[in-house]
Design a protein around this motif. Structure first.
Motif, PDB file in Angstrom:
ATOM      1  N   MET A 174       0.718  -1.234   0.039  1.00  0.00           N
ATOM      2  CA  MET A 174      -0.026   0.011   0.025  1.00  0.00           C
ATOM      3  C   MET A 174       0.947   1.400   0.221  1.00  0.00           C
ATOM      4  SD  MET A 174      -3.263  -0.466  -0.237  1.00  0.00           S
ATOM      5  CE  MET A 174      -4.114   0.913   0.438  1.00  0.00           C
ATOM      6  N   HIS A 175       2.064   1.145  -0.776  1.00  0.00           N
ATOM      7  CA  HIS A 175       2.838   2.157  -0.836  1.00  0.00           C
ATOM      8  C   HIS A 175       3.121   2.662  -2.433  1.00  0.00           C
ATOM      9  CE1 HIS A 175       3.660   1.336   3.511  1.00  0.00           C
ATOM     10  NE2 HIS A 175       4.040   2.449   3.385  1.00  0.00           N
ATOM     11  N   ASN A 176       3.540   4.069  -2.541  1.00  0.00           N
ATOM     12  CA  ASN A 176       3.985   4.233  -3.693  1.00  0.00           C
ATOM     13  C   ASN A 176       5.205   3.976  -4.166  1.00  0.00           C
ATOM     14  OD1 ASN A 176       4.344   6.015  -6.211  1.00  0.00           O
ATOM     15  ND2 ASN A 176       4.190   7.844  -5.203  1.00  0.00           N
ATOM     16  N   PHE A 177       5.489   3.160  -5.199  1.00  0.00           N
ATOM     17  CA  PHE A 177       6.521   2.674  -5.959  1.00  0.00           C
ATOM     18  C   PHE A 177       6.876   3.539  -7.137  1.00  0.00           C
ATOM     19  CE2 PHE A 177       5.366  -0.908  -3.175  1.00  0.00           C
ATOM     20  CZ  PHE A 177       6.244  -0.815  -2.439  1.00  0.00           C
ATOM     21  N   GLY A 178       6.564   4.797  -7.237  1.00  0.00           N
ATOM     22  CA  GLY A 178       6.534   5.655  -8.365  1.00  0.00           C
ATOM     23  C   GLY A 178       5.409   5.446  -9.510  1.00  0.00           C
ATOM     24  N   LEU A 179       4.334   4.967  -8.963  1.00  0.00           N
ATOM     25  CA  LEU A 179       3.258   4.650  -9.912  1.00  0.00           C
ATOM     26  C   LEU A 179       1.803   5.450  -9.513  1.00  0.00           C
ATOM     27  CD1 LEU A 179       3.802   0.914 -10.374  1.00  0.00           C
ATOM     28  CD2 LEU A 179       4.470   2.675 -11.783  1.00  0.00           C
ATOM     29  N   ASP A 180       1.839   5.851  -8.254  1.00  0.00           N
ATOM     30  CA  ASP A 180       0.299   6.429  -7.842  1.00  0.00           C
ATOM     31  C   ASP A 180       0.599   7.564  -6.874  1.00  0.00           C
ATOM     32  OD1 ASP A 180       1.084   4.981  -5.572  1.00  0.00           O
ATOM     33  OD2 ASP A 180       0.213   3.054  -6.544  1.00  0.00           O
ATOM     34  N   LEU A 181      -0.243   7.859  -6.242  1.00  0.00           N
ATOM     35  CA  LEU A 181      -0.183   8.868  -4.977  1.00  0.00           C
ATOM     36  C   LEU A 181      -0.172   8.355  -3.610  1.00  0.00           C
ATOM     37  CD1 LEU A 181      -2.839  11.628  -6.709  1.00  0.00           C
ATOM     38  CD2 LEU A 181      -0.473  11.500  -6.895  1.00  0.00           C
ATOM     39  N   LEU A 182      -0.098   7.024  -3.424  1.00  0.00           N
ATOM     40  CA  LEU A 182       0.098   6.489  -2.055  1.00  0.00           C
ATOM     41  C   LEU A 182       1.315   7.103  -1.399  1.00  0.00           C
ATOM     42  CD1 LEU A 182      -1.175   2.989  -2.922  1.00  0.00           C
ATOM     43  CD2 LEU A 182      -2.312   4.428  -1.682  1.00  0.00           C
ATOM     44  N   PRO A 183       1.498   6.895  -0.372  1.00  0.00           N
ATOM     45  CA  PRO A 183       2.721   7.282   0.553  1.00  0.00           C
ATOM     46  C   PRO A 183       3.915   6.571   0.090  1.00  0.00           C
ATOM     47  CG  PRO A 183       1.171   6.139   2.225  1.00  0.00           C
ATOM     48  CD  PRO A 183       0.220   6.671   0.590  1.00  0.00           C
ATOM     49  N   ARG A 184       4.861   7.185   0.106  1.00  0.00           N
ATOM     50  CA  ARG A 184       6.344   6.491  -0.263  1.00  0.00           C
ATOM     51  C   ARG A 184       6.707   5.639   1.136  1.00  0.00           C
ATOM     52  NH1 ARG A 184       8.527   7.107  -5.079  1.00  0.00           N
ATOM     53  NH2 ARG A 184       7.834   8.935  -6.367  1.00  0.00           N
ATOM     54  N   LEU A 185       7.535   5.004   1.019  1.00  0.00           N
ATOM     55  CA  LEU A 185       8.129   4.209   2.220  1.00  0.00           C
ATOM     56  C   LEU A 185       8.794   5.150   3.233  1.00  0.00           C
ATOM     57  CD1 LEU A 185       9.588   0.797   0.872  1.00  0.00           C
ATOM     58  CD2 LEU A 185       7.652   1.065   2.265  1.00  0.00           C
ATOM     59  N   TRP A 186       9.488   6.090   2.757  1.00  0.00           N
ATOM     60  CA  TRP A 186      10.212   7.088   3.659  1.00  0.00           C
ATOM     61  C   TRP A 186       9.246   8.140   4.360  1.00  0.00           C
ATOM     62  CZ3 TRP A 186      10.004  12.180   3.314  1.00  0.00           C
ATOM     63  CH2 TRP A 186       9.595  12.762   1.752  1.00  0.00           C
ATOM     64  N   GLN A 187       8.007   8.253   3.803  1.00  0.00           N
ATOM     65  CA  GLN A 187       7.027   8.961   4.213  1.00  0.00           C
ATOM     66  C   GLN A 187       6.346   8.286   5.237  1.00  0.00           C
ATOM     67  OE1 GLN A 187       4.936   9.876   0.708  1.00  0.00           O
ATOM     68  NE2 GLN A 187       5.765  11.909   0.520  1.00  0.00           N
ATOM     69  N   SER A 188       6.108   7.038   5.277  1.00  0.00           N
ATOM     70  CA  SER A 188       5.533   6.194   6.254  1.00  0.00           C
ATOM     71  C   SER A 188       6.257   6.294   7.458  1.00  0.00           C
ATOM     72  CB  SER A 188       5.185   4.932   5.790  1.00  0.00           C
ATOM     73  OG  SER A 188       4.122   4.870   4.848  1.00  0.00           O
ATOM     74  N   TYR A 189       7.643   5.837   7.239  1.00  0.00           N
ATOM     75  CA  TYR A 189       8.698   5.885   8.234  1.00  0.00           C
ATOM     76  C   TYR A 189       8.599   7.426   9.262  1.00  0.00           C
ATOM     77  CZ  TYR A 189      10.363   1.751   6.263  1.00  0.00           C
ATOM     78  OH  TYR A 189      10.655   0.261   5.835  1.00  0.00           O
ATOM     79  N   LEU A 190       8.512   8.290   8.385  1.00  0.00           N
ATOM     80  CA  LEU A 190       8.667   9.662   8.832  1.00  0.00           C
ATOM     81  C   LEU A 190       7.428   9.921   9.766  1.00  0.00           C
ATOM     82  CD1 LEU A 190      10.206  12.475   9.315  1.00  0.00           C
ATOM     83  CD2 LEU A 190       8.927  12.967   7.079  1.00  0.00           C
ATOM     84  N   ILE A 191       6.161   9.536   9.234  1.00  0.00           N
ATOM     85  CA  ILE A 191       5.026   9.766   9.872  1.00  0.00           C
ATOM     86  C   ILE A 191       5.053   8.797  11.237  1.00  0.00           C
ATOM     87  CG2 ILE A 191       2.428   9.445  10.089  1.00  0.00           C
ATOM     88  CD1 ILE A 191       2.612   9.956   6.949  1.00  0.00           C
ATOM     89  N   CYS A 192       5.515   7.728  11.268  1.00  0.00           N
ATOM     90  CA  CYS A 192       5.505   7.002  12.321  1.00  0.00           C
ATOM     91  C   CYS A 192       6.380   7.462  13.482  1.00  0.00           C
ATOM     92  CB  CYS A 192       6.030   5.646  11.914  1.00  0.00           C
ATOM     93  SG  CYS A 192       4.616   4.574  11.011  1.00  0.00           S
ATOM     94  N   ILE A 193       7.679   7.953  13.013  1.00  0.00           N
ATOM     95  CA  ILE A 193       8.492   8.401  13.868  1.00  0.00           C
ATOM     96  C   ILE A 193       8.108   9.710  14.495  1.00  0.00           C
ATOM     97  CG2 ILE A 193      10.745   9.694  14.082  1.00  0.00           C
ATOM     98  CD1 ILE A 193      11.681   7.711  11.942  1.00  0.00           C
ATOM     99  N   VAL A 194       7.393  10.625  13.813  1.00  0.00           N
ATOM    100  CA  VAL A 194       6.793  11.871  14.282  1.00  0.00           C
ATOM    101  C   VAL A 194       5.690  11.625  15.252  1.00  0.00           C
ATOM    102  CG1 VAL A 194       5.262  13.695  13.771  1.00  0.00           C
ATOM    103  CG2 VAL A 194       7.275  13.341  12.455  1.00  0.00           C
ATOM    104  N   LEU A 195       4.824  10.595  15.119  1.00  0.00           N
ATOM    105  CA  LEU A 195       3.651   9.972  16.131  1.00  0.00           C
ATOM    106  C   LEU A 195       4.322   9.673  17.345  1.00  0.00           C
ATOM    107  CD1 LEU A 195       1.160   8.273  13.631  1.00  0.00           C
ATOM    108  CD2 LEU A 195       1.139  10.647  14.764  1.00  0.00           C
TER     109      LEU A 195
END
Length: 220
Positions: A174-195
């Motif tokens: 469920m992440h963006n691998f350059g094909l769509d507007l889903l969150p990229r892996l680094w964005q998910s990691y960043l969101i988790c760290i911030v939370l």
């Protein structure tokens, strides 16, 4: 998880020898290591159970490809994402899944810590339960069924859920691998760290205002 977040009758005696900030920092370090060990145990157990049936090469087996392209994996409850297979290797995928699930688990236990300090042990348990239920209920299929969304609008719901659901942030495909507007892996990691940082900062504040009540052996 039942052993968290460690507010017991002995806690006031620990605080006589250190500050609340240092005590809570120690709890945070313990939570990180304990959760890491727990997730490593889950991954190791899964690997051992499936070892005799596994394909050990760092490339997707013909069985995985067949399940993905034929959609038979959905029928057999063995999901196989074509997007994940085309954008990663098995070992990289396993490492990313481990890190994503570790982040998800850390958010949940730090939430338990915060709500336990503010509302007691029952509050911590209910917060973790509500967090899990929220993740399971917020999925594209449920939203489409409730809103009766047509097929051509399904992509918008997938993108919304991909960003809004913590469980989807912990789901590799469920992440963006350059094909769509889903969150990229680094964005998910960043969101988790911030939370996690926000929850820990709120726990520090809650620990400073925590009032221990001594009402005999059953008190806090």
């Amino acid at each position: 998880f039942a052993d968290m977040p460690f507010v017991t009758n002995a806690t006031p005696f620990f605080l006589m020898r250190t500050t609340r900030k240092k005590w809570l920092l120690g709890q945070g370090v313990y939570i990180v290591f304990a959760t890491f060990v727990y997730m490593a145990f889950v991954m190791l157990s899964t690997s051992l159970i499936s070892m005799r049936k596994a394909f050990a090469g760092n490339m997707w087996s013909s069985t995985a490809v067949a399940l993905g392209y034929s959609k038979a994996g959905e029928v057999l409850a063995v999901p196989s994402s074509v997007k994940a297979m085309t954008m990663s290797t098995p070992y990289r995928c396993a490492a990313e899944v481990f890190l994503l699930m570790l982040c998800y688990a850390l958010i949940m236990v730090f939430m338990m810590l915060l709500f336990n300090l503010k509302f007691g042990q029952i509050g911590g348990v209910m917060a973790a339960f509500g967090f899990s239920v929220y993740g399971f209920l917020l999925n594209p299929q449920t939203i489409r069924a409730v809103l009766k969304t047509p097929e051509y609008e399904a992509y918008k719901i997938n993108v919304f859920v991909g960003w809004a659901s913590p469980l989807n942030h912990a789901t590799f495909y469920m992440h963006n691998f350059g094909l769509d507007l889903l969150p990229r892996l680094w964005q998910s990691y960043l969101i988790c760290i911030v939370l996690i940082c926000i929850l820990f900062a709120a726990s520090l504040r809650a620990a400073g205002n925590y009032n221990f009540k001594f009402t005999g052996t059953g008190g806090r």
